[in-house]
Structures are given as structure tokens and as C-alpha cells.
Design an enzyme around this catalytic site. Structure first.
Site, PDB file in Angstrom:
ATOM      1  N   THR A 167       0.872  -1.185   0.000  1.00  0.00           N
ATOM      2  CA  THR A 167       0.000   0.000   0.000  1.00  0.00           C
ATOM      3  C   THR A 167       0.905   1.231   0.000  1.00  0.00           C
ATOM      4  O   THR A 167       1.326   1.688  -1.050  1.00  0.00           O
ATOM      5  CB  THR A 167      -0.967   0.000   1.199  1.00  0.00           C
ATOM      6  N   LYS A 190       3.722  -6.963   4.217  1.00  0.00           N
ATOM      7  CA  LYS A 190       3.491  -5.571   3.862  1.00  0.00           C
ATOM      8  C   LYS A 190       3.141  -4.812   5.128  1.00  0.00           C
ATOM      9  O   LYS A 190       2.624  -5.369   6.092  1.00  0.00           O
ATOM     10  CB  LYS A 190       2.393  -5.411   2.810  1.00  0.00           C
ATOM     11  N   THR A 201       0.238  -2.889  11.291  1.00  0.00           N
ATOM     12  CA  THR A 201      -0.749  -3.000  10.197  1.00  0.00           C
ATOM     13  C   THR A 201      -0.141  -3.828   9.136  1.00  0.00           C
ATOM     14  O   THR A 201       0.431  -3.320   8.225  1.00  0.00           O
ATOM     15  CB  THR A 201      -1.084  -1.670   9.580  1.00  0.00           C
ATOM     16  N   GLU A 281       6.412   4.612   7.323  1.00  0.00           N
ATOM     17  CA  GLU A 281       6.070   5.874   6.666  1.00  0.00           C
ATOM     18  C   GLU A 281       6.913   7.028   7.200  1.00  0.00           C
ATOM     19  O   GLU A 281       6.941   7.301   8.396  1.00  0.00           O
ATOM     20  CB  GLU A 281       4.585   6.179   6.874  1.00  0.00           C
ATOM     21  N   ASN A 400       0.497  10.788   6.276  1.00  0.00           N
ATOM     22  CA  ASN A 400      -0.736  10.376   6.937  1.00  0.00           C
ATOM     23  C   ASN A 400      -1.832  11.438   6.889  1.00  0.00           C
ATOM     24  O   ASN A 400      -3.009  11.114   7.034  1.00  0.00           O
ATOM     25  CB  ASN A 400      -0.443   9.969   8.383  1.00  0.00           C
TER      26      ASN A 400
END
Length: 405
Positions: A167, A190, A201, A281, A400
Site C-alpha cells: 500500500t 506488507k 498493520t 512511513e 498520513n
């Protein structure tokens, strides 16, 4: 680092779920993502055995595919795992569960037509992406048949699958351990955001050609998860879709000891967790927080997690600031046993705080590199634990704030 040799085998990062014998995989673009990038993956167990185990999110809000996969895993048997990115199918009500069920039924039909008699109850389903939207079944269902015919028996199929589950990840994540006794464990993962204790996640699929039982898999997976994915904590958020699956087919005809199985599964999980941390991220710093001398292991985990989640600690590390005071402040509010006058802190092996006070030269410690080790010695017991985390950067906030969830 792509290959690491140990006394018992070799860990390779350029191979994944198809590294063990008897597994096929594929990754294709089903049209779920607006970008047109790959978004559907399949991992298929050719047998002769179909033992399986899994661990799932502890979030009380569970996505439809999690509920489905938990249900089918009660049989401790799986032939296939189908995974999509581009949509979480979470908070979608009964219709979302029906979509998951239909996906499994369509895959079972396609595999049976392909020549492998399969039931929907032998298929796990995983999804990742935006929460709250149903999947575009008009695109997904035709792609389910297509992906069966795209399955390859070589390593490339595993890599294609690893690409298809991404993602906000920037790179695919694969690892494989080849034991010297000719059996193997492979895996793909992932996850780049919402990395938190209930697995992060993440979607993870692990495979092995060892001849072992589902009970052995369950024990090995839970031990490995507790020390790896459960101790990856980037932003404290816990996903609705976290899933880690382990499939075994016995194709190697080798039965390792339980200790050997656990070591190999741990090696692959640990490497995948490190890759998840490195690709979090907005990450600019890869951080390991180790707490020693806690009253027990649970308190060490609590203390390390308190430090890893603290925004002031994370922003200091982003700025390469050896601010040990923020570390003490973070651990001081953790619900653990401690004596402030016995706490010592080191950054990358350099003491910055000894017995609760600053060490000479503490402010000059260089943290400009990408890897930072934070060691906190509580000196009240023998409990210890390590948590992987990252800094808190401009990039994390920007990514985000732009990504709906």
C-alpha cells in the site's frame, strides 16, 4: 544485506513464499487501485499436506477477511491465501463479509477447474487499504480466475505477490531461510503505517516445506510473533486487518525438531519485522529501544514501548538530538517498578545518563546516522526486551494527512 549465513542455514532477502518446495504464487493488477498497480496476490500450497496456523489483530474492530480467516483456520488447514491491497473491507457490515465469502468461493471454483479440488473453507482471505469502503467485486471476481492461471512455480511468483500487497510501502518485503538439512521457510510482508503492538498493520504470509503438524506451526508462530511483530511499534496505531499466516506442506519430507522449526520461523519473522521498520512511513531513523534490568520481561516491554511511542523522544531522534532527559521522562510515567537514581541510558553505546544524572559529553553524542540504538538500564531486576520503532518526521505527518483511512 541480501544473504546471511548462520551455523544452521542461510537467510536470503531476495526470496519469499515460493522459496520452500511446493508453493506457487502470483501477483496481478485487478483494478482495485486507481493507479493500476498490482493489487491482488495468491499463495497456493501444492501439498501433500496443508497444515496451517495464524495470528490476528487484537483490535475489537475486525475486518471481514479477518473474521473469515479466523473461522476457516479452526480446521488448521489451508490450501491457499488470496490477498488484496487497495481496500481493507473493514467496517463494511454483513455485505463486506459476504464479499469475502464470495471471493473464497470464486477462488475455490477456479482452483478446482484448474485441477485442484478445493473448498472455500480451505482458503484464507486478507485485505489491506482504506477502511470503510466495499471492494469493487465486479473487478475482483474476474481477477480471481485470472490469477490462478498466472501462478508460477518459480521464485518470481513470490516476488510478484509481495509487490501486489503493498500500500504505502515503498519496497516489497521478502525473506527465506534455507536450513542445512534441506528444508525451508519463506515469507512476505506488507506494512508501512499504523505499526503497533497487535502485529502492526501488516499482512504476512509464511510458508514451509517442513513435515510438521498444525500444532507445531501454531507454537512456532506464536513464539516468533511475540518477539518480532508484536514488538514493532512505530505509531501506536493498531489495524483492523492484521494477519500473519503460516502454511506447511511437508514437501521436503524432512521433520525438523520443534526447536529448529521455531528458530527458522523466528529468523524469517525477525528479518521481515526489520524490513517493516526500515520502510515505515516517513522514516529517517531506524530505532531499537532495549530495556534491561526491569522487574520482569513484561515490565521491560512496557518500558520500552513507552519510550518508543513517546512523541518527544521520537522528534528528538528525528533531529539527531541525544536528549536523554526525554527518555527518562517517558520511562518515568510507565506503570513499572523503577528507582530514578538507578537508571542509566546509552545512545549507540555511548553513556548519556548514569544513575539518573547526565554523563560527561552526553550532548555531543552523534546521532546523525540512520540507525540508533537506545539502551535503558533500570537496574531493579533481570527482565529485558527490545522494541523496534522509528523517528517522527515531517514525512510521516505529510503522508498520513494525505492518506484517508
Amino acid at each position: 544485506m541480501t544473504t546471511t549465513d548462520s551455523g544452521t542455514g542461510k537467510l536470503v532477502r531476495t526470496q519469499g513464499v515460493t522459496a520452500p518446495l511446493g508453493f506457487r504464487a502470483a501477483g496481478i493488477a485487478a483494478g482495485i487501485k486507481a493507479s493500476g498497480k498490482p493489487d491482488l496476490a495468491l499463495v497456493f500450497n501444492e501439498g501433500p499436506e496443508y497444515a496451517a496456523a495464524g495470528v490476528f489483530t487484537r483490535n475489537k474492530v475486525k475486518a471481514a477477511p479477518v473474521l473469515w480467516s479466523q473461522q476457516v483456520l479452526t480446521s488448521r488447514r489451508l490450501r491457499a491465501v488470496i490477498l488484496n491491497s487497495g481496500g481493507a473491507n473493514a467496517c463494511t457490515g454483513p455485505e463486506g463479509f459476504q464479499d469475502t465469502h464470495r471471493t473464497a468461493e470464486e477462488l475455490a471454483r477456479a482452483l478446482s477447474n484448474w485441477g485442484t479440488e478445493t473448498g472455500a473453507g480451505e482458503i484464507a482471505v486478507c485485505s489491506t487499504g482504506l477502511i470503510g469502503d466495499r471492494l469493487p467485486m465486479d473487478k475482483l471476481i474476474p481477477a480471481v480466475t485470472e490469477i490462478v492461471h498466472e501462478m508460477g512455480g518459480g521464485l518470481s511468483g513470490g516476488t510478484d505477490a509481495a509487490h501486489a500487497i503493498m500500500t504505502t510501502d515503498t519496497v516489497p518485503k521478502e525473506a527465506a531461510f534455507h536450513h542445512r538439512d534441506k528444508w525451508n521457510v519463506g515469507g512476505m510482508a506488507k506494512g508501512a503505517g499504523m505499526l503497533a503492538p497487535s502485529l502492526a498493520t501488516m499482512l504476512v504470509v509464511l510458508t514451509t516445506d517442513a513435515a510438521v503438524t498444525a500444532e507445531q506451526l501454531d507454537t512456532a508462530l506464536r513464539k516468533a510473533t511475540r518477539l518480532t511483530f508484536d514488538r514493532l511499534d512505530v505509531d501506536g496505531s493498531c489495524s483492523t486487518n492484521d494477519t500473519v499466516l503460516l502454511l506447511a506442506n511437508g514437501a521436503s519430507e524432512v521433520t525438523p525438531s520443534q526447536e529448529e522449526l521455531e528458530a527458522a520461523v523466528f529468523a524469517v519473522c525477525d528479518d521481515l519485522a526489520a524490513q517493516l521498520m526500515a520502510d515505515a512511513e516517513g522514516v529517517t531513523k531506524r530505532v531499537r529501544v532495549t530495556v534491561t534490568g526491569a522487574a520482569n520481561e513484561d515490565e521491560a516491554v512496557t518500558a520500552a514501548r513507552a519510550i518508543a511511542r513517546d512523541s518527544l523522544v521520537k522528534t528528538a531522534l528525528f533531529g539527531s538530538d541525544p536528549n536523554w532527559g526525554r527518555v527518562l521522562a517517558a520511562v518515568g510515567i510507565a506503570p513499572i517498578t523503577l528507582d530514578p537514581d538507578r537508571i542509566s541510558v546509552s545512545f549507540n553505546g555511548n553513556p548519556v545518563c548514569v544513575n539518573g544524572v547526565g554523563a560527561p559529553g552526553a550532548r555531543q553524542v552523534d546521532l546523525s546516522g540512520a540507525d540508533i540504538d537506545v539502551l535503558v538500564e533500570l537496574n531493579v531486576g533481570d527482565g529485558e526486551a527490545m522494541i523496534r520503532t522509528t523517528d517522527l518526521s515531517h514525512g510521516y505527518v505529510e503522508e498520513n494527512s494525505a492518506y484517508s483511512s
